[in-house]
Design an enzyme around this catalytic site. Structure first.
Site: not given
Ligand code: CP3
Length: 352
Positions: A37, A41, A50, A160
């Protein structure tokens, strides 16, 4: 005149090479470093992009996805650049109605055989923008960093698609695995194909390394991990080409699953902060390289404290055949960018 810096600093290998060597357990000048990640943000430049669009729109525009992937690299010079996308994005190609708020929301969850029969189609179209972003990032970076592609593990994807929003206990999927194991097997088989297709497309686009996220495997005992998540992960690995890039397998909170994760056949296992890193190295560090494992909240500490935490982590990591420095989970939105900078620099300076 030669600069003193030029005289004292060994011109180490290109960062891409450092990353690949550490993943394979070959000697390196210092551990490579990136953060899960790392695009997100906590960065003001991410929040600016964003502001104008939704998360999904950003993922689906290759220019934006490539730009946002490169933002942390431009600031901090990590050795790995992970492509900006999401593990759930491929599912949109199979008729899953996906949204983010900010966590994933699925309007048509899969809970029965008829639901499962509707899960047809292919991931390729849904992740085409991600693959195009990989090509653009590679064109810009060359060997200056490894480009990391990724996919969700079948078990975590299944969590999911069966329940939205997802509960901490994975109530629906875990319940189904006891009441209707054959249905869960079929769902996992299908999702293994989705994960493998996603990774194959990313390999074709030029990804240098791949990470599989099994974020939710920790709810399983070792025996039930083998029965469900592990079996499905092996299927993913078996569907990848023999000459594939190095594979990193991440499962949060997976202390009790460490040997089982190594048995799946990745080059690297990514562990979190709940396990002593030296213990992880003792248990599997001869067979696989390790990635990890700082507590993401450590990055809220003052610089000196972060440096001390990194030094301790690197010392413990030396017991493994290779170490890729990272957090134990993703960077949190509340972390100051300076904390990420202190983390990356502390690893970079360890090679001087
Ligand atoms: O790592 C990186 O920078 C690459 C991008 C990436 C994202 N999600 C961007 C993202 C990667 C590799 C993921 C993987 C992902 N997504 C996982 C496995 C890793 C982990 O965190 O356990 C899971 C479970 C998801 C599902 C997911 N997507 C969730 C639970 C969320 C909300 C979490 C949060 O932080 O609010 C997302 C949204 C998400 N994926 C965001 C980002 C940057 C936030 C998006 C935003 O609103 O700007």
């Amino acid at each position: 005149m030669e600069s003193p810096v030029g005289e004292t600093r060994r011109p180490g290998p290109a960062a891409r090479e450092r990353f690949l060597r550490a993943a394979r357990g070959q000697p390196v000048d210092r551990p490579p470093v990136w953060l899960m990640r790392q695009a997100g943000r906590y960065l003001p430049e991410y929040r600016r992009v964003r502001e104008g669009s939704s998360f999904l729109e950003m993922c689906r525009d290759p220019d934006t996805a490539a730009e946002v992937s490169l933002q942390p690299y431009r600031r901090f010079g990590m050795d790995g650049v992970v492509v900006f996308s999401d593990i759930l994005l491929p599912l949109a190609g199979l008729g899953i109605e996906l949204d983010f708020d900010p966590g994933p929301r699925i309007a048509n969850p899969i809970r029965s055989r008829p639901d499962l029969a509707n899960l047809d189609g292919s991931a390729a179209g849904a992740i085409a923008p991600t693959c195009e972003a990989i090509r653009r990032i590679k064109a810009e970076l060359g060997d200056a960093a490894a480009v990391i592609g990724f996919a969700g593990a079948p078990w975590t994807l299944a969590a999911y698609v069966t329940e939205s929003p997802l509960s901490r206990e994975l109530t629906t999927l875990v319940g189904l695995s006891y009441r209707e194991p054959a249905l869960v097997d079929r769902l996992l088989d299908r999702l293994a194909e989705v994960a493998a297709e996603t990774l194959c497309e990313q390999i074709a686009a030029g990804a240098d390394a791949l990470q599989i996220f099994d974020t939710w495997a920790d709810v399983l005992s070792p025996e039930r991990f083998e029965r469900f998540a592990g079996r499905a992960l092996r299927r993913v690995v078996s569907l990848l080409p023999a000459d594939r890039p190095p594979l990193i397998l991440f499962a949060r909170g997976s202390t009790h699953l460490l040997e089982a994760l190594a048995d799946v056949g990745p080059e690297v296992v990514s562990v979190d902060w709940r396990i002593d890193f030296a213990e992880a190295a003792r248990r599997v560090g001869g067979r696989v390289s390790l990635q990890g494992n700082l507590d993401p909240l450590a990055l809220t500490a003052p610089r000196e404290r972060i440096e001390a935490e990194v030094a301790a982590m690197l010392a413990k990591g030396r017991a493994a055949r290779g170490h890729i420095a990272n957090l134990g989970h993703g960077v949190l939105p509340s972390v100051p960018p300076e904390g990420v900078g202190a983390f990356v620099q502390a690893v970079q300076r360890s090679g001087e």
